[in-house]
Design a protein around this motif. Structure first.
Motif, PDB file in Angstrom:
ATOM      1  N   ARG B 245       0.407  -0.957   0.044  1.00  0.00           N
ATOM      2  CA  ARG B 245      -0.449   0.431  -0.239  1.00  0.00           C
ATOM      3  C   ARG B 245       0.683   1.448  -0.123  1.00  0.00           C
ATOM      4  N   TYR B 254      -3.793   3.632  -7.298  1.00  0.00           N
ATOM      5  CA  TYR B 254      -4.148   3.272  -6.264  1.00  0.00           C
ATOM      6  C   TYR B 254      -4.989   1.566  -6.679  1.00  0.00           C
ATOM      7  N   ASP B 256      -6.408  -0.780  -8.983  1.00  0.00           N
ATOM      8  CA  ASP B 256      -8.196  -1.542  -9.611  1.00  0.00           C
ATOM      9  C   ASP B 256      -8.461  -3.012  -9.246  1.00  0.00           C
ATOM     10  N   TYR B 275      -5.758  -4.149   1.937  1.00  0.00           N
ATOM     11  CA  TYR B 275      -6.973  -3.904   0.626  1.00  0.00           C
ATOM     12  C   TYR B 275      -7.668  -4.480   0.831  1.00  0.00           C
ATOM     13  N   LYS B 279     -11.661  -1.796   1.493  1.00  0.00           N
ATOM     14  CA  LYS B 279     -12.668  -1.994   0.468  1.00  0.00           C
ATOM     15  C   LYS B 279     -13.664  -1.923   1.757  1.00  0.00           C
ATOM     16  N   LYS B 283     -13.553   2.020   0.562  1.00  0.00           N
ATOM     17  CA  LYS B 283     -13.278   1.238  -0.886  1.00  0.00           C
ATOM     18  C   LYS B 283     -13.363   0.709  -2.134  1.00  0.00           C
ATOM     19  N   GLN B 284     -13.294   1.157  -3.798  1.00  0.00           N
ATOM     20  CA  GLN B 284     -13.721   0.124  -4.930  1.00  0.00           C
ATOM     21  C   GLN B 284     -12.394  -0.462  -4.526  1.00  0.00           C
ATOM     22  N   VAL B 285     -12.150  -1.851  -5.210  1.00  0.00           N
ATOM     23  CA  VAL B 285     -11.221  -2.795  -4.768  1.00  0.00           C
ATOM     24  C   VAL B 285     -11.133  -3.541  -5.541  1.00  0.00           C
TER      25      VAL B 285
END
Lengths: 452, 452
Positions: B245, B254, B256, B275, B279, B283-285
């Motif tokens: 990170r 960052y 996807d 991550y 999420k 967060k979008q991942v």
């Protein structure tokens, strides 16, 4: 407690250091193998691209590293410098031990430093294929990788004893797309000639060089690449010592002694030449080359003109040599089984700038095992000679009540040499002492050079 | 053009991330293999030291990493993050591909991250010897190394098919002083029982675990160490994702999608859990676990209570499983040949936080070879599953006209797996499709759990 000293990518050196103009005595000429008279640059053209020939003979002290080569080096460089706290503790020494670790490269040794440069210059001059030799496989796999990067086919003649001892090195070369033959092979006249005389020949670097040189000389689109010995190879390796100098400064120390193992001379030159420059400028620093007692080129060889290969196809250079037809015992440090030595290192030994020591393999494996158990890296058998020298330096310093700063080049890891460790652990490893008779015999065959 | 992102030694994380308190659904209890009722911490005491048991069950989100462990990690951590420029170019993709490289560790994979922590806690609590199992040898060699560091003897039960395919891994363990047996062995009751039924048994992780657990349970001074699956192991690996990170931030991106290969779950957890925390905080991942089609635990297994081993000696946990007596085909990715999965990863797959994909081995080797030729690192067969997933993600993104930032964990190098590459290059590698019948059969043997 700091363990490692890292440099950012933009600290990859921008120049190689060419020691040629700084030698205490002017370099001896390179001789044609047929006439035994000095060669002209164009005589080398069948073997090397023009930029490499210029680098081999050039008197420019600093040679700019092309950006494409720096980008290729950036895959693993700058390599880390470690303080060997755990080894120091195990030895109970007051000395500080540092090592530059070249095993982080794709093939696991210092060899790609020169391989990417050589592949780059060859590709730029339109060469399609490179022929080379390899001992333990470190150089062959490095050139296979570099050829892949710059779009060149690679043919490797691998010394037969290593081809059998280290099958995974062979696989690695094939994974990177290279063609690999056990040497002596039936692919070349040189190989066939050796096989006729001795169908069971173990091979040697000298023989494998003959094969690769013949391959290059007899194919229009093919050049030859050498992984050690020559001036340009030693120069390409000076990125090691340049980075180490900067990292030692980060650690706030300057080495009392700099140590590298020595076969053809390239990893030793890499770590030591930037320090040799300091030394010739008046700095106090000892430079120690560690070689195998079974192939003691620097400690027992003669400083004389000799062929680089067994079959007398390469140019004749002035170097420490055991004689071009000396056949070293099949020790595991395949990369150190070479009858000759870098003319540059030889000249520095002759001038007293560089010291040399020789060790038998069991003591080296013992030191390597201690290193693996403490520092966590399993060293290549070649590098174990440097570690043995480090252990001896630290011991001597403690006996004298001194504290030394010792820097050495850990030129590669031993991931492909574990069969040798097995053999050592099982007590099955042989020591080969100084092979006096074989050396005296081969010394009788040195070329008789009379320069006009 | 920046190739790698390095962090200084003082950026080695100071805490492990424990995902247990953040799971979308509360964790299921761990059951006693005999009673099939929840175990108490003291039931695990014959196998693990108390601090490990606390970490296995603890609900503290951040667990401080002891200084001794951080110092041991400093031998190779922080590990580098690379931008795969050359792979991107070869794929012709618009996506940006990054990889965290765990192969720089002593044993060449992520495994020592947990091995040094486990060895430290065991040594601190007076344990003299550790017993463990290993598939491809990555974990066994890591524990051998860690045991050496903290003064513990180590006994390794190595799955027989890997013991034969990867002799150098065995040598590596012995170099670091470990005792190694091919499993099933005649050293334990469990091993003898399997050998009676099938003297030619290839072995499996499930069987080797039974042997190591029995060894630990029947020797006073010995504890058991597991290289994956359990909560504390996944937690120890989160140093990977935490560093990644920070390094991705240095790169100004960052991801996807974050990808890891998946066997027991430890390297996947290592890169993905930090991550997953992002999420679950909105967060979008996407998080993608890549497993072998021949041992498709996450994609085809049931989410149910099952034994961790074949002989039903380990605690029973709720996880994705193919049945504890499922025998996976002898693929080269030995580290992924496990019938079960980390309960934590299983729970996240069940909750839709993590996606899973499965690939057959030839496609993975093809991707690995492309990676080796472009990036210069020969990947472990396990890691090749992550690379295959990366290639597919990049291809899909290009088809959709998108540019994705893809991060994956290159969990280890393949220096000890080159025989597998040889076999692939020679066209001799078999693909094993989804083994439906064998799985249906073993699914019939799941324990019947009724919680009070």
């Amino acid at each position: 407690m700091t363990t490692k000293y890292l440099l950012p990518e933009d600290r990859i050196p921008r120049h190689w250091y060419n020691i040629l103009p700084d030698l205490p005595t002017p370099p001896s000429p390179v001789l044609h193998p047929g006439t035994l008279q000095p060669v002209k640059p164009e005589d080398l053209a069948p073997l090397f691209p023009s930029r490499i020939i210029e680098q081999e003979m050039g008197m420019e002290r600093e040679v700019a590293i092309p950006e494409e080569v720096r980008e290729a080096l950036a895959r693993w460089r700058p390599s880390p410098l470690f303080r060997a706290h755990a080894l120091e503790k195990a030895l109970g020494t007051r000395s500080h031990i540092y090592y530059k670790y070249e095993g982080v490269s794709p093939s696991g040794s210092h060899k790609p430093n020169s391989a990417v440069a050589q592949a780059f210059y060859n590709a730029k001059e339109g060469v399609k294929r490179l022929a080379t030799e390899t001992g333990a496989g470190q150089w062959g796999s490095s050139l296979a990788f570099a050829g892949q990067l710059f779009g060149l086919a690679v043919t490797v003649y691998m010394v037969k004893v290593s081809h059998e001892q280290k099958p995974y090195r062979r696989s690695m070369m094939r994974t990177w797309g290279a063609e690999v033959f056990a040497s002596p092979s039936s692919q070349t006249q040189a190989g066939r000639r050796i096989l006729e005389e001795d169908p069971k020949s173990n091979g040697s670097l000298g023989i494998a060089i003959s094969e690769a040189v013949e391959d290059a000389a007899t194919h229009e689109d093919t050049k030859y690449a050498l992984g050690s010995v020559l001036n340009h190879v030693c120069m390409h390796q000076t990125v090691i010592g340049q980075e180490a100098r900067e990292q030692m400064a980060l650690a706030g120390e300057y080495p009392d002694v700099v140590i590298g193992c020595h076969g053809g001379g390239s990893n030793f030159a890499g770590i030591a030449f930037p320090y040799a420059r300091d030394k010739m400028n008046g700095k106090q620093v000892r430079l120690v080359a560690a070689e195998p007692a079974s192939c003691p080129t620097l400690t027992r060889g003669t400083y004389a003109f000799d062929y680089g290969d067994t079959v007398k196809m390469t140019p004749v250079v002035k170097m420490h040599t055991l004689g071009h037809d000396f056949m070293p015992p099949g020790i595991h440090a395949g990369g150190l089984r070479y009858h000759g030595a870098s003319p540059l290192v030889s000249s520095l030994v002759h001038a007293g700038v560089v010291e040399a020591v020789a060790y038998t393999q069991k003591g080296c494996f013992e030191a390597a095992l201690l290193f693996a158990k403490t520092e966590g890296i399993i060293p290549a058998p070649e590098s174990s000679h440097a570690i043995k020298a480090v252990v001896e330096e630290a011991r001597k310093a403690d006996e004298e009540g001194r504290e030394r700063v010792i820097l050495f080049n850990l030129s590669g890891h031993g991931h492909f040499d574990l069969a040798a460790y097995d053999q050592y652990l099982a007590g099955g490893l042989e020591d080969h002492e100084y092979p006096r008779e074989a050396i005296e015999r081969s010394m009788g065959n040195l070329p008789k050079v009379e320069l006009g």
